[in-house]
Enzyme design. Structure first.
Site, mmCIF file in Angstrom:
data_model
loop_
_atom_site.group_PDB
_atom_site.id
_atom_site.type_symbol
_atom_site.label_atom_id
_atom_site.label_comp_id
_atom_site.label_asym_id
_atom_site.label_seq_id
_atom_site.Cartn_x
_atom_site.Cartn_y
_atom_site.Cartn_z
ATOM 1 C CG HIS A 349 37.084 -32.541 -96.448
ATOM 2 N ND1 HIS A 349 37.148 -33.450 -97.472
ATOM 3 C CD2 HIS A 349 37.769 -31.447 -96.870
ATOM 4 C CE1 HIS A 349 37.858 -32.947 -98.460
ATOM 5 N NE2 HIS A 349 38.239 -31.730 -98.131
ATOM 6 C CE LYS A 538 35.984 -47.930 -96.111
ATOM 7 N NZ LYS A 538 35.523 -46.805 -96.891
ATOM 8 N NE ARG A 539 43.315 -43.404 -89.878
ATOM 9 C CZ ARG A 539 43.771 -42.343 -89.210
ATOM 10 N NH1 ARG A 539 44.145 -41.270 -89.840
ATOM 11 N NH2 ARG A 539 43.864 -42.360 -87.894
ATOM 12 C CE LYS A 544 36.770 -43.622 -92.751
ATOM 13 N NZ LYS A 544 36.519 -43.373 -94.187
ATOM 14 C CB THR A 646 38.350 -40.867 -102.516
ATOM 15 O OG1 THR A 646 39.145 -41.015 -101.335
ATOM 16 C CG2 THR A 646 37.883 -39.449 -102.658
ATOM 17 C CE LYS A 650 41.704 -43.657 -103.521
ATOM 18 N NZ LYS A 650 42.311 -43.738 -102.175
HETATM 19 C C1 PLP Z 1 41.751 -43.446 -100.979
HETATM 20 C C2 PLP Z 1 42.472 -43.584 -99.709
HETATM 21 C C3 PLP Z 1 41.831 -43.289 -98.503
HETATM 22 C C4 PLP Z 1 40.374 -42.888 -98.429
HETATM 23 O O1 PLP Z 1 39.606 -44.056 -98.321
HETATM 24 P P1 PLP Z 1 38.064 -44.032 -97.862
HETATM 25 O O2 PLP Z 1 37.641 -45.436 -98.049
HETATM 26 O O3 PLP Z 1 37.365 -43.099 -98.790
HETATM 27 O O4 PLP Z 1 38.040 -43.603 -96.459
HETATM 28 C C5 PLP Z 1 42.538 -43.426 -97.342
HETATM 29 N N1 PLP Z 1 43.811 -43.834 -97.336
HETATM 30 C C6 PLP Z 1 44.467 -44.153 -98.472
HETATM 31 C C7 PLP Z 1 45.870 -44.612 -98.393
HETATM 32 C C8 PLP Z 1 43.826 -44.026 -99.699
HETATM 33 O O5 PLP Z 1 44.483 -44.320 -100.819
#
Ligand code: PLP
Length: 804
Positions: A349, A538-539, A544, A646, A650
Site C-alpha cells: 500500500h 482525507k487524512r 496529500k 479511493t 467515490k
Molecule cells: C475513502 C475514505 C478514505 C480514503 O480517502 P483517500 O482520499 O483515498 O485518502 C479515508 N477515510 C474515509 C473515512 C474514507 O471513507
C-alpha cells in the site's frame, strides 16, 4: 434473492427483541433500545443469509487486515437486504423514525483511512459476489480517536464506540486461542523446534456478519479481543495488592485497547508488534483448525486457502505459518515452504520509505524468538539461491535483514519472499513497485508483481449514500443495472439531453442543501448551495498537500480583495481530515486552515464569493454526507506518492469533477472518464523524481511568482494569526528550505488549473454533462471489479464458488 420476512414478521421480531433481549416494552423503550432492537432484527435476517457451513469446492479467502474502517452498518445492511421501507413503516407505527435511529449508530472506526476502508468495502463486495471469505482483524475497544477542533487546533478524544455494546457481533468464547510471546526455543526433531513462550494471551473471537447485495450471502468479519489467561491473581488480591492482582490482565488487554493512529510511519513500539502478531497468529490458528476439521491434510492448505495480507502488518503470517507447519504439525521445511508460499499473497500500500515497516532484530528475538530463527533461515535459503543466479542484485539489498540501521527485519521483504503474488493497488503504483523499491526483489521473481486497482463498494458509496442518483441510474440504464454497476457507460448516452442534465443538477443541489444545513448547524457558516463546492477530505498529510490547497485559497482571497470586479464564481472550500497525533506538521496545517477560515469567513468584502470550512472528525459517516454534495474533488497528491486513493473514486462516481495530479488511480480515472472531463495539472512522477535528484532553490521557483511569494509572506508574518505572528513562520521557512512535496514547484500549475475550473463551472449545462461522464466512467471502480480481479488472477477461485 433470499426469503424476505413479511412486514408482520418483522414487526413481531422487533417487538420480541425489545421485550426479550432488552427487557423493554414499547412504552418504556428509549431511542437506543429501539436502535438495538432494530439492529438485532436486521441481524436475524443476515444470519439467515449466512453461508451454510458447507465447504467450498475450491478455496476460502482469508483477508488479514489490521484495520477495518466499517463506519455504520444499519443503512448498508438494510439496503442489501431490501428491508429499508418495511422497517421504516414498522418503526413509524411506534412513533420512531428510522433516520433518527440510524443517526445514533456509532461509527465502527477500526481504521485510519483508505487502507481500512478498502478492507471494509472488500468484505461487502465478497459477500455480494458470494466469495466464501472470512476477514480477520482486531476488535479495538477504542477505534481511531475522535477529533474536536478547539481554537482552531486538533484535540484528540477517545472514541467509545462500544459504550452501548455492539449489537452486530457474536462473541465466540469457544473460539479463543492462546497466543504466546517471549520465552525460549528448545531443539526439536528434524527441521522443527519447540517454542516455550513466557507469556500467553487469549485471543477471543467476535464475529460480525457482513451481508451482500440482495442478501444472497453473508461473509464473516472475525475480530479478536485480547484477554488474560489468568484474569485475577487471587493470592496477590488477598494480600491487598490490588494492582498486582490484575497486572497480567491489564498487560494482556492492552493489545486490543487502541488502534495506532498512523497510516504512514510505523512507530517503533513494542505494543504495535504485539498487535500484529496477536491477530495474525490467531487468524492462522483459526484457519488451520478449520482446514483440519474439514478432514484435510495440511499439505493441501494452499489448495483450500487464499490468505491475503492487507499491507505488511500481518507479514508475520509467513513465519507463523512455517512454525505451525514445521514445529507443530511435523512437515519438512521444504514442504512447509511450498504450502506457505502457495497460500499467501501480499498487497502493498505504500512506497514511502519511512512507511515501510521494519522491526529491530533484538526486539523480535525477545518477543518472538522462534519466528526470528525462522526468518533467518528463510533469508539464508533465499540469499543462497540468489547468489547462484547470474547477474543477481546486491545481496545486502535483497536480504530480509537491514544491516545498516541497527539490524532490522524488513517486513515488506518478508511478505514479498513468502508470497506467490504481490500486488500494487493502481497501475502506476504497481509499475513503480517494480521499478523502484521492489526492483531488486522483482528481478529475482519475474511476474510476481501484479496490479489490482482498488475499488469502492457501489452499495455504500452510490446506492446508500446517494439514493437519488442511484434511482436516476436505474431509470436510465434499467434497475437491474444496480445489481452489478461495473459498466455504467450508457449512463453518459443521455448527457446531451438538457432535461436529463437538469435532473442530475437537481440531485446534486439537494445533496448540497443537506450539507449546507450541516455547515450552518455545526459551524454557524452560511453558504449558498448554488456555489461551487470544492472539497478535500482525507487524512491530513504533507504528501496529500492540503497545504497547497489552502495556499491557493489565500491567493484567491487576495485576488478577490484586490480586484473585486473580476468575474470569479463563488466557492466553498471544504476540508476535513484527522492528523496522526504525533505528526506536528499535519496538525499545524489543520490549524492554518482554521485560522485562514476565520479571517476569510469574517471579511465583508469577500463574503458573497468565498468561504472556508473545516468539518471536524472526518469518518465514514461524514464522508457519506459530503461526497454526494461535492462539485469538485481535490486529489492533488505529489505525483508518485499516493498508491491509489479511493476517495477519488467515490467522488467521481457521485458526479464530482476531479482536479488532480497524475498520481495513483487518478490516471485510470482520467482514462475512464476522458481527458476532457477531468482537470489534470502538475508534475508527473518522473518529473518529481528528476526534481528530487536536482532540486531547484526556492528563490528560483518563486521568482516570477509574486502572488505566491506574497501569500507565503502573509502566512509567515502572521496575517492569519495576529495574536501570535510567528505561528506559521517555521512552516513557511521549512517549505522554502526543502520543497519535498513540490508545493512551491506545483503551485502555478495548480492555480491555473483552478481558473480552468472556474471557466468550466460557468456553463452549468456542460458541467452536468461532464458530471454524467464521470459517473458513467467510474462503474469500473466498483469493488466488485477489484474482487473479481483478485479471484481470477491471484486466488484462482473455481467458478462454482462465486459469481464471477
Ligand atoms: C475513502 C475514505 C478514505 C480514503 O480517502 P483517500 O482520499 O483515498 O485518502 C479515508 N477515510 C474515509 C473515512 C474514507 O471513507
Amino acid at each position: 434473492m433470499h426469503q424476505q420476512p413479511s412486514r408482520a414478521a418483522l414487526r413481531q421480531t422487533l417487538l420480541g427483541k425489545l421485550r426479550y433481549s432488552l427487557g423493554r416494552s414499547p412504552e418504556d423503550a428509549v431511542d437506543h433500545d429501539w436502535l438495538t432492537a432494530a439492529i438485532l432484527t436486521v441481524r436475524d435476517a443476515m444470519v439467515d443469509a449466512w453461508r451454510p457451513p458447507s465447504t467450498p469446492v475450491g478455496k476460502r479467502v482469508y483477508y488479514l487486515s489490521l484495520e477495518f474502517l466499517i463506519g455504520r452498518s444499519l443503512n448498508d445492511s438494510l439496503g442489501n437486504l431490501g428491508l429499508r421501507e418495511a422497517l421504516r413503516d414498522v418503526l413509524a407505527e411506534f412513533g420512531q423514525s428510522l433516520d433518527a435511529l440510524e443517526a445514533l449508530e456509532p461509527d465502527a472506526a477500526l481504521g485510519n483511512g483508505g487502507l481500512g476502508r478498502l478492507a471494509a468495502c472488500y468484505m461487502e463486495s465478497m459477500a455480494s459476489l458470494g466469495v466464501p471469505a472470512i476477514g480477520y482483524g482486531i476488535r479495538y475497544e477504542h477505534g481511531l480517536f475522535r477529533q474536536v477542533i478547539e481554537r482552531g487546533e486538533q484535540v484528540e478524544r477517545p472514541e467509545d464506540w462500544l459504550s452501548f455494546r455492539n449489537p452486530w457481533e457474536f462473541e465466540r468464547s469457544d473460539r479463543a486461542y492462546e497466543i504466546g510471546f517471549g520465552g525460549r526455543v528448545e531443539e526439536g526433531e528434524g527441521d522443527g523446534a519447540h517454542w516455550v513462550p513466557a507469556e500467553r494471551v487469549l485471543a477471543v473471537s467476535y464475529d460480525m456478519p457482513v451481508v451482500g447485495w440482495r442478501g444472497h450471502a453473508t461473509t464473516t468479519l472475525r475480530l479478536f479481543r485480547a484477554r488474560a489467561v489468568e484474569p485475577l491473581f487471587l493470592e496477590a488480591f488477598n494480600r491487598g495488592d490490588l494492582a498486582g492482582a490484575v497486572s497480567e490482565r491489564v498487560r494482556a488487554e492492552a493489545i486490543s485497547r487502541v488502534l495506532y493512529p498512523n497510516d504512514s510511519t510505523p512507530e517503533g513500539q513494542e505494543l504495535r508488534l504485539r498487535q500484529e502478531y496477536f491477530f495474525t497468529a490467531a487468524a492462522l490458528r483459526d484457519l488451520v483448525l478449520r482446514h483440519i476439521r474439514d478432514g484435510e491434510d495440511l499439505r493441501t492448505l494452499n489448495r483450500r486457502a487464499a490468505i491475503q495480507l492487507n499491507d505488511t502488518h500481518p507479514a508475520l503470517a509467513v513465519a507463523e505459518l512455517m512454525r505451525l507447519l514445521v514445529d507443530e504439525h511435523g512437515l519438512a521445511w521444504n514442504e512447509a515452504w511450498e504450502v506457505t508460499r502457495g497460500s499467501i499473497a501480499y498487497t502493498n500500500h505504500t512506497l514511502l520509505p519511512e512507511a515501510l515497516e521494519t522491526w529491530p532484530v533484538s526486539l523480535m528475538e525477545r518477543l518472538l524468538p522462534r519466528h526470528m530463527q525462522i526468518i533467518f533461515r528463510i533469508n539464508a535459503v533465499f540469499l543462497d539461491a540468489a547468489a547462484k543466479t547470474p547477474g543477481h542484485p546486491d545481496l545486502a539489498v535483497l536480504s530480509l535483514i537491514d544491516e545498516h540501521h541497527g539490524r532490522r527485519v524488513r517486513m515488506a521483504h518478508l511478505a514479498f519472499v513468502g508470497s506467490h503474488s504481490v500486488n500494487g493497488v493502481s497501475a502506476l503504483h504497481s509499475r513503480l513497485m517494480e521499478e523502484t523499491v521492489f526492483a531488486p526483489l522483482a528481478r529475482m521473481a519475474p511476474g510476481r508483481i501484479r496490479n489490482v486497482t482498488n475499488g469502492v463498494s457501489p452499495r455504500r458509496w452510490l446506492i446508500g449514500a446517494n439514493p437519488a442518483l442511484a434511482d436516476l441510474i436505474a431509470e436510465t440504464c434499467g434497475r437491474e443495472r444496480l445489481d452489478d454497476p461495473v459498466d455504467l457507460t450508457d449512463f453518459a448516452a443521455r448527457a446531451g439531453d438538457a432535461a436529463f442534465r437538469e435532473r442530475l443538477g437537481a440531485i446534486k443541489h439537494a445533496n448540497k442543501e443537506r450539507l449546507a444545513r450541516r455547515l450552518k448547524d455545526q459551524l454557524g457558516l452560511a453558504v449558498d448551495p448554488r456555489w461551487l463546492f470544492d472539497v478535500q477530505i482525507k487524512r491530513i498529510h504533507e504528501y496529500k498537500r492540503q497545504l497547497l490547497n489552502i495556499l491557493e485559497t489565500i491567493a484567491l482571497y487576495d485576488t478577490l480583495r484586490a480586484e473585486p470586479w473580476r468575474d470569479i464564481p463563488p466557492r466553498l472550500k471544504l476540508f476535513a481530515g484527522k492528523a496522526a497525533s504525533s505528526y506536528v506538521t499535519a496538525k499545524t496545517i489543520i490549524r492554518l486552515i482554521n485560522d485562514v477560515a476565520s479571517v476569510i469567513n469574517h471579511d465583508p468584502v469577500t463574503r458573497d464569493r468565498l468561504k472556508v470550512a473545516f468539518l471536524p472528525n472526518y469518518n465514514v459517516t461524514l464522508a457519506e454526507l459530503i461526497i454526494p454534495a461535492a462539485d469538485l474533488s481535490e486529489q492533488i497528491s505529489t505525483a508518485g506518492m499516493e498508491a491509489s486513493g479511493t476517495g477519488n473514486m467515490k467522488f467521481a462516481l457521485n458526479g464530482a469533477l476531479t482536479i488532480g495530479t497524475l498520481d495513483g488511480a487518478n490516471i485510470e480515472i482520467a482514462e475512464r472518464v476522458g481527458e476532457g472531463n477531468i482537470v489534470i495539472f502538475g508534475m508527473t512522477a518522473e518529473e518529481v523524481a528528476a526534481e528530487r535528484r536536482a532540486p531547484r532553490r526556492s528563490e528560483e521557483i518563486l521568482s516570477g511568482q509574486s502572488r505566491l511569494a506574497d501569500v507565503l509572506d502573509a502566512v509567515a508574518s502572521g496575517a492569519f494569526s495576529p495574536g501570535e505572528p510567528d505561528r506559521y513562520r517555521p512552516l513557511v521557512d521549512a517549505l522554502k528550505r526543502d520543497d519535498t512535496f513540490m508545493i512551491l514547484a506545483d503551485f502555478a500549475a495548480y492555480e491555473a488549473a483552478q481558473r480552468r475550473v472556474d471557466g468550466l463551472w460557468r456553463d452549468a449545462g456542460a458541467w452536468q454533462g461532464m458530471a454524467a461522464a464521470n459517473i458513467a466512467g467510474c462503474g469500473y471502480f466498483s469493488a466488485d471489479r477489484s474482487i473479481r480481479d483478485y479471484a481470477r488472477t491471484i486466488w484462482n477461485l473455481p467458478p462454482a464458488d462465486w459469481r464471477g
